[in-house]
Design an enzyme around this catalytic site. Structure first.
Site, PDB file in Angstrom:
ATOM      1  NE  ARG A 127      19.857 -44.604  78.991  1.00 22.71           N
ATOM      2  CZ  ARG A 127      20.980 -43.896  78.843  1.00 22.71           C
ATOM      3  NH1 ARG A 127      21.987 -44.394  78.162  1.00 22.71           N
ATOM      4  NH2 ARG A 127      21.110 -42.702  79.386  1.00 22.71           N
TER       5      ARG A 127
ATOM      6  CD  GLU B   1      23.535 -50.309  81.750  1.00 30.33           C
ATOM      7  OE1 GLU B   1      23.932 -49.353  82.434  1.00 30.33           O
ATOM      8  OE2 GLU B   1      23.310 -50.220  80.541  1.00 30.33           O
TER       9      GLU B   1
ATOM     10  CG  HIS C 232      25.902 -47.090  80.549  1.00 30.67           C
ATOM     11  ND1 HIS C 232      24.569 -47.213  80.818  1.00 30.67           N
ATOM     12  CD2 HIS C 232      26.026 -45.909  79.881  1.00 30.67           C
ATOM     13  CE1 HIS C 232      23.908 -46.160  80.348  1.00 30.67           C
ATOM     14  NE2 HIS C 232      24.778 -45.349  79.772  1.00 30.67           N
TER      15      HIS C 232
HETATM   16  P1  NAD Z   1      19.197 -36.984  70.330  1.00 32.78           P
HETATM   17  O1  NAD Z   1      17.966 -36.577  71.033  1.00 32.78           O
HETATM   18  O2  NAD Z   1      20.079 -35.958  69.713  1.00 32.78           O
HETATM   19  O3  NAD Z   1      18.822 -38.035  69.171  1.00 32.78           O
HETATM   20  C1  NAD Z   1      17.874 -39.041  69.298  1.00 32.78           C
HETATM   21  C2  NAD Z   1      17.234 -39.237  67.939  1.00 32.78           C
HETATM   22  O4  NAD Z   1      16.326 -40.333  68.029  1.00 32.78           O
HETATM   23  C3  NAD Z   1      16.424 -38.006  67.467  1.00 32.78           C
HETATM   24  O5  NAD Z   1      16.827 -37.619  66.168  1.00 32.78           O
HETATM   25  C4  NAD Z   1      14.986 -38.505  67.466  1.00 32.78           C
HETATM   26  O6  NAD Z   1      14.220 -37.942  66.400  1.00 32.78           O
HETATM   27  C5  NAD Z   1      15.180 -40.000  67.279  1.00 32.78           C
HETATM   28  N1  NAD Z   1      14.043 -40.781  67.735  1.00 32.78           N
HETATM   29  C6  NAD Z   1      13.246 -40.563  68.794  1.00 32.78           C
HETATM   30  N2  NAD Z   1      12.289 -41.518  68.865  1.00 32.78           N
HETATM   31  C7  NAD Z   1      12.513 -42.337  67.828  1.00 32.78           C
HETATM   32  C8  NAD Z   1      11.876 -43.514  67.358  1.00 32.78           C
HETATM   33  N3  NAD Z   1      10.817 -44.016  67.988  1.00 32.78           N
HETATM   34  N4  NAD Z   1      12.389 -44.122  66.269  1.00 32.78           N
HETATM   35  C9  NAD Z   1      13.474 -43.629  65.632  1.00 32.78           C
HETATM   36  N5  NAD Z   1      14.119 -42.491  66.013  1.00 32.78           N
HETATM   37  C10 NAD Z   1      13.633 -41.878  67.099  1.00 32.78           C
HETATM   38  O7  NAD Z   1      20.009 -37.882  71.355  1.00 32.78           O
HETATM   39  P2  NAD Z   1      21.566 -38.234  71.324  1.00 32.78           P
HETATM   40  O8  NAD Z   1      22.321 -37.220  72.101  1.00 32.78           O
HETATM   41  O9  NAD Z   1      21.979 -38.572  69.938  1.00 32.78           O
HETATM   42  O10 NAD Z   1      21.560 -39.558  72.223  1.00 32.78           O
HETATM   43  C11 NAD Z   1      20.913 -40.740  71.766  1.00 32.78           C
HETATM   44  C12 NAD Z   1      20.793 -41.691  72.931  1.00 32.78           C
HETATM   45  O11 NAD Z   1      22.084 -42.183  73.285  1.00 32.78           O
HETATM   46  C13 NAD Z   1      20.296 -41.048  74.254  1.00 32.78           C
HETATM   47  O12 NAD Z   1      18.907 -40.939  74.276  1.00 32.78           O
HETATM   48  C14 NAD Z   1      20.811 -42.001  75.294  1.00 32.78           C
HETATM   49  O13 NAD Z   1      19.859 -43.013  75.516  1.00 32.78           O
HETATM   50  C15 NAD Z   1      22.041 -42.624  74.619  1.00 32.78           C
HETATM   51  N6  NAD Z   1      23.288 -42.232  75.308  1.00 32.78           N
HETATM   52  C16 NAD Z   1      24.094 -43.212  75.768  1.00 32.78           C
HETATM   53  C17 NAD Z   1      25.267 -42.892  76.411  1.00 32.78           C
HETATM   54  C18 NAD Z   1      26.228 -43.963  76.870  1.00 32.78           C
HETATM   55  O14 NAD Z   1      27.024 -43.713  77.753  1.00 32.78           O
HETATM   56  N7  NAD Z   1      26.206 -45.147  76.297  1.00 32.78           N
HETATM   57  C19 NAD Z   1      25.598 -41.546  76.643  1.00 32.78           C
HETATM   58  C20 NAD Z   1      24.757 -40.561  76.133  1.00 32.78           C
HETATM   59  C21 NAD Z   1      23.580 -40.902  75.477  1.00 32.78           C
END
Ligand code: NAD
Length: 321
Positions: free
Chosen positions: A232, A261, A280
């Site tokens: 994000r 965006e 995105h």
């Molecule tokens: P997930 O919940 O499996 O993983 C997120 C990880 O971040 C977890 O392991 C959590 O412990 C860690 N985390 C939380 N707070 C933290 C902090 N303060 N410092 C360090 N680590 C921290 O999520 P995911 O499925 O791997 O997705 C990750 C992110 O990717 C989503 O939250 C979303 O914002 C983004 N995403 C983007 C797109 C895109 O189209 N670009 C699509 C899907 C998801």
């Protein structure tokens, strides 16, 4: 027959799951007013991203049983109101992990191999660009993953096992990789930023992560480092990133997400040739949109059949109620 509202159409494969089993109510447009009117006498909603389901809408829909998202985020649903009214909220955690992880990998590889530069030069007739020796190898370089969840760990797996990169990870909620075949060293964020040749961000957008990659921290990056963000825009100080890129204090960036965006055409990112941009779109692969449509439709069918859906987001709240 129970009715399912589609504020926006979903892919045909998802429609096929519903056909003959429910009555489809397809909104002529996804505006809030239209959805608010149509939701009043349906039992289910399949929700993409354009419309939001508010407390008022839920209160006005006495027969509503389930709201099924075609993605992970449920920020366009008033989940509290849904739980209070006994409405199940289903989402699809992990549905786009492979797509997003592959996109992050593509950005890493394209930057390391300077593909946009070569493509541009060849089209200009500058064959001699091959002698600029700009591209580099990833083998035995260090990849720093910030947020080692579903997507982050998959990127680590591809780059660690496939490209032979060393993996550093920062995730305060984890201390091991969960994959015994992958060597991952967990460390502090500052240590990761200072040591990594490539940094890839996979954090959720929360109050804790907002601006986490601020100027002080970004300044720790090596001048040769590449910075990738498919998570994000809000987690990064974009103006600090622009400054570092403009000053050559980091080598390049691959960005799919932005503070605002769509990203403005005159945004400094768009003027930098060491930056690769995408709209995105990391999750929007052909395969993923089909998978999401099918699984969101299946969740509704499960609820109507009295089965527990695979991912019931408000399970705990419904149990308490
Ligand atoms: P997930 O919940 O499996 O993983 C997120 C990880 O971040 C977890 O392991 C959590 O412990 C860690 N985390 C939380 N707070 C933290 C902090 N303060 N410092 C360090 N680590 C921290 O999520 P995911 O499925 O791997 O997705 C990750 C992110 O990717 C989503 O939250 C979303 O914002 C983004 N995403 C983007 C797109 C895109 O189209 N670009 C699509 C899907 C998801």
């Amino acid at each position: 027959m129970k009715k399912v509202l589609l504020p926006q159409k979903i892919r045909d494969e998802g429609m096929d799951v519903l056909k003959g089993k429910v009555e489809l109510v397809i909104a002529p447009d996804p505006s809030q007013d239209t959805v608010a009117e149509l939701i009043k006498d349906v039992q289910g909603v399949i929700l993409r991203t354009t419309s939001a389901i508010t407390r008022e809408m839920i209160a006005s829909a006495p027969q509503l049983e389930v709201i099924s998202r075609t993605g992970v985020g449920v920020d366009n649903i008033d989940v509290g109101a849904a739980s209070e009214h006994g409405v199940m909220v289903c989402n699809l955690p992990g549905v786009n992990s492979i797509s997003v992880a592959e996109h992050a990998v593509a950005l890493i590889v394209a930057l390391a191999k300077t593909l946009p530069y070569f493509d541009h030069e060849v089209r200009k007739g500058n064959w001699k660009s091959r002698n600029a020796y700009r591209s580099g190898e990833l083998y035995q370089k260090t990849l720093g993953i910030i947020g080692f969840g579903r997507i982050g760990s998959y990127v680590a797996s591809i780059m660690g096992k496939g490209f032979g990169m060393n993996i550093l990870a920062y995730d305060p909620y984890l201390s091991h990789a969960g994959d015994s075949e992958l060597k991952v060293t967990f460390c502090e964020l500052e240590e990761l930023l200072a040591a990594a040749d490539v940094v890839s961000v996979h954090l959720p957008a929360t109050s804790d992560t907002k601006g986490l990659l601020n100027k002080e921290r970004l300044k720790l990056l090596k001048p040769s480092a590449y910075f990738i963000n498919t998570a994000r825009g809000s987690v990064v100080d974009e103006s600090a990133l622009v400054e570092l890129l403009q000053a050559g204090k980091i080598a390049g960036a691959g960005l799919d997400v932005f503070e605002e965006e769509p990203v403005a055409m005159d945004h400094p990112f768009a003027t930098l040739d060491n930056v690769i941009l995408s709209p995105h779109a990391a999750a929007l692969t052909k395969e993923c949109v089909v998978r999401a449509a099918v699984e969101a439709a299946e969740a509704v069918i499960d609820v109507f059949a009295g089965r527990e859906p695979k991912h019931l987001y408000n399970k705990a709240a419904l149990k308490r109620g």
